[in-house]
Scaffold this motif. Structure first.
Motif, PDB file in Angstrom:
ATOM      1  N   TYR A   4       0.852  -1.192   0.000  1.00  0.00           N
ATOM      2  CA  TYR A   4       0.000   0.000   0.000  1.00  0.00           C
ATOM      3  C   TYR A   4       0.892   1.248   0.000  1.00  0.00           C
ATOM      4  N   TRP A  44      -6.644  -4.890  -3.359  1.00  0.00           N
ATOM      5  CA  TRP A  44      -7.521  -3.828  -2.854  1.00  0.00           C
ATOM      6  C   TRP A  44      -8.208  -2.992  -3.917  1.00  0.00           C
ATOM      7  N   GLN A  45      -7.915  -3.210  -5.204  1.00  0.00           N
ATOM      8  CA  GLN A  45      -8.701  -2.560  -6.254  1.00  0.00           C
ATOM      9  C   GLN A  45      -9.945  -3.372  -6.611  1.00  0.00           C
ATOM     10  N   SER A  77     -10.427   1.815  -0.808  1.00  0.00           N
ATOM     11  CA  SER A  77      -8.981   1.692  -0.597  1.00  0.00           C
ATOM     12  C   SER A  77      -8.271   3.015  -0.353  1.00  0.00           C
ATOM     13  N   ILE A  94      -7.445  -0.532   4.743  1.00  0.00           N
ATOM     14  CA  ILE A  94      -6.361  -1.403   4.284  1.00  0.00           C
ATOM     15  C   ILE A  94      -5.745  -2.158   5.455  1.00  0.00           C
ATOM     16  N   PHE A 112      -6.859   4.433  -6.261  1.00  0.00           N
ATOM     17  CA  PHE A 112      -7.536   4.006  -5.038  1.00  0.00           C
ATOM     18  C   PHE A 112      -9.033   3.876  -5.285  1.00  0.00           C
ATOM     19  N   ARG A 121      -2.644  -3.802  -5.777  1.00  0.00           N
ATOM     20  CA  ARG A 121      -3.835  -3.459  -6.552  1.00  0.00           C
ATOM     21  C   ARG A 121      -4.658  -4.672  -6.965  1.00  0.00           C
TER      22      ARG A 121
END
Length: 254
Positions: A20, A228-229, A35, A41, A31, A225
């Protein structure tokens, strides 16, 4: 023997580290969903059983005041997308103060900054080891225009340089021929090699890539990514954890 300083980031000799640190060198559009919120996170890292979390120092200051237990890596460098000029953004001593168990630093092999970055990493690794912290090297192979290139010979040389300079774990780019990971392992005995998550993939493709990467001898993933994307990051992360931290009889570090 595997360096004890890297053990906090391993489970069954494998790592699954959530990255991150993109906020310094990526457009904020990266983001997606929730996120943009660091606390989200931190909670995600806990829920997917990540073996480490990578933060820049400002977010690490928030993290260090929390009660989260995921081992912390502070990235000590970044660069501008316009000039590509690498900069140091945090000191080893401050990373230690923020309770980091490791520092991370990047070397752009093939760039005009390669020699300078190698010298800096060598000094940072010494300081980190004196403070009982691991030193993790990010490797990127670039051409004169800073395009990332696939060059297994250059990557082999970069890995050996990292090994000689005292890296405790090396992050390498996604490589076209995944079976080359087995060859790379022989160059750096007992140095864990973690693979960068790379460009966004469809969920099933990403999970299949994870399986192949581990089956071919990688010590784990450093990924951001592709977790968390996604709309369902906890579900994807838990599936990755099961694939990336299982024992692999063909590459068990003694």
């Amino acid at each position: 023997m595997l360096n004890s300083l890297i053990q906090p980031f391993l489970k069954k000799n494998k790592c699954f580290i959530l990255a991150y640190d993109q906020g310094l060198n990526k457009n904020p559009d990266v983001f997606k969903f929730q996120s943009q919120n660091p606390t989200y996170i931190f909670e995600l890292a806990k829920n997917i059983k990540a073996t480490g979390i990578i933060l820049n120092k400002g977010i690490a200051e928030i993290y260090s005041k929390s009660n989260y237990k995921t081992p912390l890596i502070i990235k000590l460098d970044s660069k501008s997308e316009t000039t590509q000029q690498p900069i140091l953004t945090c000191s080893v001593k401050y990373a230690k103060k923020l309770n980091a168990k490791a520092i991370g630093y990047t070397v752009h092999f093939g760039s005009k900054y390669e020699s300078e970055q190698l010298e800096i990493f060598s000094e940072l690794a010494e300081e980190a080891h004196e403070l009982n912290m691991a030193a993790i090297l990010w490797t990127y192979i670039v051409d004169d225009s800073w395009n990332h290139v696939q060059n297994i010979s250059a990557l082999s040389f970069a890995l050996r340089q990292a090994y000689e300079l005292g890296a405790d774990l090396v992050k390498i780019p996604t490589i076209e021929n995944i079976s080359d990971i087995q060859k790379l392992n022989t160059l750096v005995p007992n140095l864990p090699i973690a693979i960068r998550g790379g460009d966004i993939m469809e969920n099933n493709a990403f999970l299949e890539w994870t399986k192949k990467t581990i089956d071919n001898g990688a010590s784990g993933l450093i990924v951001g990514r592709n977790i968390w994307q996604k709309e369902n990051p906890t579900e994807i992360g838990n599936k990755v954890d099961r694939k990336s931290t299982r024992l692999n009889s063909s590459h068990t570090i003694q």
